[in-house]
Design a protein around this motif. Sequence first.
Motif, PDB file in Angstrom:
ATOM      1  N   GLY A 148       0.811  -1.209   0.000  1.00 38.88           N
ATOM      2  CA  GLY A 148       0.000   0.000   0.000  1.00 38.88           C
ATOM      3  C   GLY A 148       0.841   1.254   0.000  1.00 38.88           C
ATOM      4  N   VAL A 149       0.195   2.393  -0.189  1.00 34.65           N
ATOM      5  CA  VAL A 149       0.915   3.651  -0.369  1.00 34.65           C
ATOM      6  C   VAL A 149       1.586   4.133   0.923  1.00 34.65           C
ATOM      7  N   LYS A 150       1.059   3.754   2.084  1.00 38.34           N
ATOM      8  CA  LYS A 150       1.655   4.234   3.330  1.00 38.34           C
ATOM      9  C   LYS A 150       3.093   3.739   3.478  1.00 38.34           C
ATOM     10  N   GLU A 151       3.282   2.424   3.346  1.00 38.36           N
ATOM     11  CA  GLU A 151       4.618   1.851   3.519  1.00 38.36           C
ATOM     12  C   GLU A 151       5.536   2.181   2.360  1.00 38.36           C
ATOM     13  N   TYR A 152       4.965   2.244   1.154  1.00 36.76           N
ATOM     14  CA  TYR A 152       5.806   2.377  -0.034  1.00 36.76           C
ATOM     15  C   TYR A 152       6.023   3.822  -0.488  1.00 36.76           C
ATOM     16  N   LEU A 153       5.222   4.763  -0.010  1.00 33.64           N
ATOM     17  CA  LEU A 153       5.370   6.150  -0.429  1.00 33.64           C
ATOM     18  C   LEU A 153       5.455   7.133   0.737  1.00 33.64           C
ATOM     19  N   ILE A 154       4.476   7.096   1.625  1.00 31.53           N
ATOM     20  CA  ILE A 154       4.381   8.115   2.672  1.00 31.53           C
ATOM     21  C   ILE A 154       5.539   7.998   3.658  1.00 31.53           C
ATOM     22  N   GLU A 155       5.791   6.805   4.151  1.00 35.08           N
ATOM     23  CA  GLU A 155       6.891   6.627   5.106  1.00 35.08           C
ATOM     24  C   GLU A 155       8.251   6.911   4.465  1.00 35.08           C
ATOM     25  N   PRO A 156       8.530   6.466   3.236  1.00 36.22           N
ATOM     26  CA  PRO A 156       9.785   6.867   2.590  1.00 36.22           C
ATOM     27  C   PRO A 156       9.916   8.381   2.429  1.00 36.22           C
ATOM     28  N   LYS A 180       5.418  15.162  -6.367  1.00 35.85           N
ATOM     29  CA  LYS A 180       4.686  15.063  -7.641  1.00 35.85           C
ATOM     30  C   LYS A 180       4.412  13.597  -7.976  1.00 35.85           C
ATOM     31  N   LEU A 181       5.378  12.731  -7.686  1.00 34.32           N
ATOM     32  CA  LEU A 181       5.204  11.312  -7.966  1.00 34.32           C
ATOM     33  C   LEU A 181       4.115  10.714  -7.077  1.00 34.32           C
ATOM     34  N   ILE A 182       4.124  11.077  -5.800  1.00 30.86           N
ATOM     35  CA  ILE A 182       3.090  10.584  -4.887  1.00 30.86           C
ATOM     36  C   ILE A 182       1.712  11.037  -5.357  1.00 30.86           C
ATOM     37  N   ASP A 183       1.590  12.296  -5.742  1.00 28.85           N
ATOM     38  CA  ASP A 183       0.294  12.807  -6.226  1.00 28.85           C
ATOM     39  C   ASP A 183      -0.164  12.041  -7.466  1.00 28.85           C
ATOM     40  N   ALA A 184       0.782  11.763  -8.382  1.00 32.75           N
ATOM     41  CA  ALA A 184       0.430  11.057  -9.614  1.00 32.75           C
ATOM     42  C   ALA A 184       0.001   9.627  -9.322  1.00 32.75           C
ATOM     43  N   VAL A 185       0.668   8.981  -8.362  1.00 31.15           N
ATOM     44  CA  VAL A 185       0.286   7.620  -7.982  1.00 31.15           C
ATOM     45  C   VAL A 185      -1.105   7.619  -7.350  1.00 31.15           C
ATOM     46  N   ARG A 270       5.178   0.363 -10.059  1.00 32.24           N
ATOM     47  CA  ARG A 270       6.571   0.615 -10.445  1.00 32.24           C
ATOM     48  C   ARG A 270       7.104   1.837  -9.696  1.00 32.24           C
ATOM     49  N   ALA A 271       6.301   2.886  -9.636  1.00 35.30           N
ATOM     50  CA  ALA A 271       6.710   4.096  -8.915  1.00 35.30           C
ATOM     51  C   ALA A 271       6.915   3.807  -7.434  1.00 35.30           C
ATOM     52  N   MET A 272       6.016   3.039  -6.846  1.00 35.57           N
ATOM     53  CA  MET A 272       6.128   2.703  -5.430  1.00 35.57           C
ATOM     54  C   MET A 272       7.397   1.906  -5.165  1.00 35.57           C
ATOM     55  N   ARG A 273       7.738   1.003  -6.081  1.00 33.89           N
ATOM     56  CA  ARG A 273       8.967   0.221  -5.920  1.00 33.89           C
ATOM     57  C   ARG A 273      10.196   1.119  -6.008  1.00 33.89           C
ATOM     58  N   GLN A 274      10.192   2.072  -6.935  1.00 36.94           N
ATOM     59  CA  GLN A 274      11.327   2.993  -7.070  1.00 36.94           C
ATOM     60  C   GLN A 274      11.561   3.764  -5.776  1.00 36.94           C
ATOM     61  N   THR A 307      16.109  12.329  -9.163  1.00 36.39           N
ATOM     62  CA  THR A 307      15.074  13.350  -9.345  1.00 36.39           C
ATOM     63  C   THR A 307      14.490  13.262 -10.749  1.00 36.39           C
ATOM     64  N   SER A 308      15.366  13.098 -11.748  1.00 38.91           N
ATOM     65  CA  SER A 308      14.915  12.984 -13.136  1.00 38.91           C
ATOM     66  C   SER A 308      14.088  11.718 -13.357  1.00 38.91           C
ATOM     67  N   ILE A 309      14.503  10.607 -12.738  1.00 42.55           N
ATOM     68  CA  ILE A 309      13.774   9.345 -12.871  1.00 42.55           C
ATOM     69  C   ILE A 309      12.357   9.487 -12.322  1.00 42.55           C
ATOM     70  N   PHE A 310      12.229  10.122 -11.162  1.00 38.90           N
ATOM     71  CA  PHE A 310      10.908  10.306 -10.560  1.00 38.90           C
ATOM     72  C   PHE A 310      10.024  11.191 -11.428  1.00 38.90           C
ATOM     73  N   LEU A 311      10.580  12.266 -11.966  1.00 32.20           N
ATOM     74  CA  LEU A 311       9.789  13.157 -12.811  1.00 32.20           C
ATOM     75  C   LEU A 311       9.377  12.464 -14.104  1.00 32.20           C
ATOM     76  N   ASN A 312      10.254  11.633 -14.633  1.00 36.13           N
ATOM     77  CA  ASN A 312       9.899  10.869 -15.833  1.00 36.13           C
ATOM     78  C   ASN A 312       8.766   9.889 -15.531  1.00 36.13           C
ATOM     79  N   GLN A 313       8.797   9.278 -14.344  1.00 32.60           N
ATOM     80  CA  GLN A 313       7.731   8.356 -13.974  1.00 32.60           C
ATOM     81  C   GLN A 313       6.397   9.087 -13.798  1.00 32.60           C
ATOM     82  N   VAL A 314       6.454  10.336 -13.370  1.00 36.27           N
ATOM     83  CA  VAL A 314       5.228  11.151 -13.305  1.00 36.27           C
ATOM     84  C   VAL A 314       4.610  11.251 -14.693  1.00 36.27           C
TER      85      VAL A 314
END
Length: 328
Positions: A148-156, A180-185, A270-274, A307-314
Amino acid sequence: MTCNAFTFQTLHPDTIMDALFAQGIRVDSGLTALNSYENRVYQFQDENRRRYVVKFYRPERWSAAQILEEHEFALDLQRDDVPVAAPLAFNHQTLLTHQGFYFAVFPSVGGRQFEADNLDQMEWVGRYLGRLHQTGSKKRFTHRPDIGVKEYLIEPRQLFETTTLIPASLKEAFLSAVDKLIDAVMEQWHSRFNLLRLHGDCHAGNILWRDGPMFVDLDDARNGPAVQDLWMLLHGDKAEQRMQLEMIVEAYEEFCEFNRTELGLIEPLRAMRQVYYLAWLIRRWDDPAFPKNFPWLCSEDQWRRQTSIFLNQVNVLQEPPLALTPMY
């Protein structure tokens, strides 16, 4: 556990030998370290020339109950004739302890690397993933977490804000990309799927080939959507990924129905894994193995690149998701 225990500094070869001897196993060949950063895994041969693998779990990562759920899942799969490396029992116990460490012993299964470009092998893997999920859907983990997003996005994200590994001059831009990546996910994430027990880390490196696939390393097993165990097998451009996905799903559905609404979760996952992977490296930085093997984490170029990788994933998340040929 002390910090030294957490980083395996107290796990010496003699400690490993003693732990195995206490279970009636005499190591005859020495210990060969296998590729694992999260745990410590060694292959060896006993005095009867039988080959084993011993896995010492990283302290404070999983509880005993969570590890036992991993073992139970592996044994459930084995009973259902799904090819998986399952732990051996000693006095009816698969989870063993020695000097504060949890460990388990497995048969050494061997095999060659799964060929991700081999479509025949890909079809076999899809078929066996259907069988794996058929077993996984019989019940859920109760102690292990859900993906879920808590463990894979918010806590990181919270960790990124406090770590000193990110150069101060680059942190603002990096955190902005993370946000931006979290918002897009979050715009794409949904819960229109059935939770089931998953392999959780089903990439080509965790599949051996020996007249068919053999799944290894259930250390990241969790509850989650079925597509989590499919998307990491896809590679190449969109057309190639679609062809691979068509083949996997067709074989998969010989044993288990696939919920096509989960296809929209591929790029969010994929974004959450990154994000989770990067946070994992930071959390493990006190383990001497990590600065040694991931020195690039201290490089400014690395953080600019990330930073570029995350923006590209957005941008990828804003594209139409991968789709299968419509069924009529």
